[in-house]
Write a protein that holds these residues in place. Structure first.
Motif, short mmCIF file in Angstrom:
data_model
loop_
_atom_site.label_atom_id
_atom_site.label_comp_id
_atom_site.label_asym_id
_atom_site.label_seq_id
_atom_site.Cartn_x
_atom_site.Cartn_y
_atom_site.Cartn_z
N SER A 11 0.83 -1.20 0.00
CA SER A 11 0.00 0.00 0.00
C SER A 11 0.86 1.25 0.00
O SER A 11 2.02 1.23 0.41
CB SER A 11 -0.94 0.01 1.22
OG SER A 11 -0.19 0.01 2.42
N TYR A 95 -10.23 4.41 -0.27
CA TYR A 95 -9.59 4.21 -1.57
C TYR A 95 -9.35 5.55 -2.29
O TYR A 95 -8.65 5.57 -3.31
CB TYR A 95 -10.43 3.28 -2.43
CG TYR A 95 -10.26 1.82 -2.07
CD1 TYR A 95 -9.52 0.95 -2.86
CD2 TYR A 95 -10.84 1.31 -0.90
CE1 TYR A 95 -9.36 -0.38 -2.53
CE2 TYR A 95 -10.68 -0.03 -0.56
CZ TYR A 95 -9.95 -0.86 -1.37
OH TYR A 95 -9.79 -2.18 -1.03
N ASN A 99 -3.74 3.59 -1.97
CA ASN A 99 -3.75 2.55 -3.00
C ASN A 99 -3.37 1.23 -2.35
O ASN A 99 -2.39 1.15 -1.61
CB ASN A 99 -2.75 2.88 -4.10
CG ASN A 99 -2.63 1.75 -5.11
OD1 ASN A 99 -3.58 1.40 -5.78
ND2 ASN A 99 -1.43 1.18 -5.21
N PHE A 100 -4.16 0.18 -2.61
CA PHE A 100 -3.90 -1.15 -2.08
C PHE A 100 -3.66 -2.13 -3.23
O PHE A 100 -4.43 -2.17 -4.19
CB PHE A 100 -5.09 -1.66 -1.26
CG PHE A 100 -5.38 -0.85 -0.03
CD1 PHE A 100 -4.75 -1.11 1.16
CD2 PHE A 100 -6.32 0.17 -0.09
CE1 PHE A 100 -5.04 -0.38 2.29
CE2 PHE A 100 -6.62 0.92 1.04
CZ PHE A 100 -5.97 0.64 2.24
#
Length: 230
Positions: A11, A95, A99-100
């Motif tokens: 992330s 979100y 950012n994942f």
């Protein structure tokens, strides 16, 4: 018999001007990790920070599971949906800020390097070297790990263990190795490691690799049943 697995989450903050690391870490440590543990999907939640401040993967979170199939379960999908609205971010969609990159793995090998007097063998390394690789010859690659590479790394100062995984969705690089060291990142024995990767077999494997991605992380958070290993 179930195959153990791992949910690996890289992330990063989307816009440093909008979100400071302090707020991001507060969300992760005080809100998100407890939610993940409360879901029952995993008993252990770990977070690491990349020592390279310019990396595109500044943070990772690791969640080992007893059954690799749990990583894609309905409960896992629901957890993602339920945690999109964050209290830390005043109910806004997380979100929009973070950012994942979520990856699912099944375990293929655990290698324990050594046990010293007074140690149970369950101690967690302070530093983890994360190596993602897409090999040229998969069989040769696996044999190299099992018959040479890990035994040589196991003789390096501070080397604790290696846990190896294969991606369940064929995302490349498909293979992940997590090498744990007892020491701080700055004390990882780089000269010894250079000797390990200088063998002809090592040079062949790395030279033929379609992808070779290496990052060094330091442990910053461990929650849940922290005696559990990866």
């Amino acid at each position: 018999m179930c195959t153990p697995g791992l949910t690996f989450v890289a992330s990063n903050v989307l816009d440093p001007a909008k979100t400071l690391d302090e707020k991001y870490n507060k969300f992760y440590n005080d809100e998100h990790l407890p939610d993940v543990l409360a879901s029952g999907l995993t008993k252990l939640a770990l977070r690491y920070k990349n020592i390279n401040t310019e990396s595109k993967m500044p943070y990772i979170a690791l969640y080992p599971v007893e059954d690799a199939s749990m990583t894609g379960s309905e409960a896992a999908v629901k957890l993602i949906q339920d945690t999109r609205k964050s209290k830390t971010f005043d109910g806004e969609d997380i979100y929009d800020y973070i950012n994942f990159d979520i990856r699912r793995y099944e375990k293929i090998q655990t290698y324990e390097a050594y046990q010293q007097e007074g140690r149970s063998g369950n101690e967690r390394g302070r530093t983890i070297i994360c190596v993602g690789m897409e090999p040229g010859d998969e069989a040769d690659f696996d044999e190299w790990y099992r018959k040479q590479h890990l035994d040589m790394l196991g003789m390096c100062r501070g080397y604790r263990r290696c846990t190896r995984y294969k991606n369940m969705d064929d995302q490349q690089p498909r293979f992940l190795a997590l090498h744990e060291y007892d020491c701080k990142a700055e004390d990882v024995p780089s000269e010894q490691i250079k000797q390990v990767v200088a063998t002809e077999w090592s040079k062949k494997i790395v030279g033929e690799a379609k992808i070779f991605d290496r990052n060094v992380f330091e442990l910053i958070q461990a929650q849940g049943q922290t005696e559990i290993n990866l």
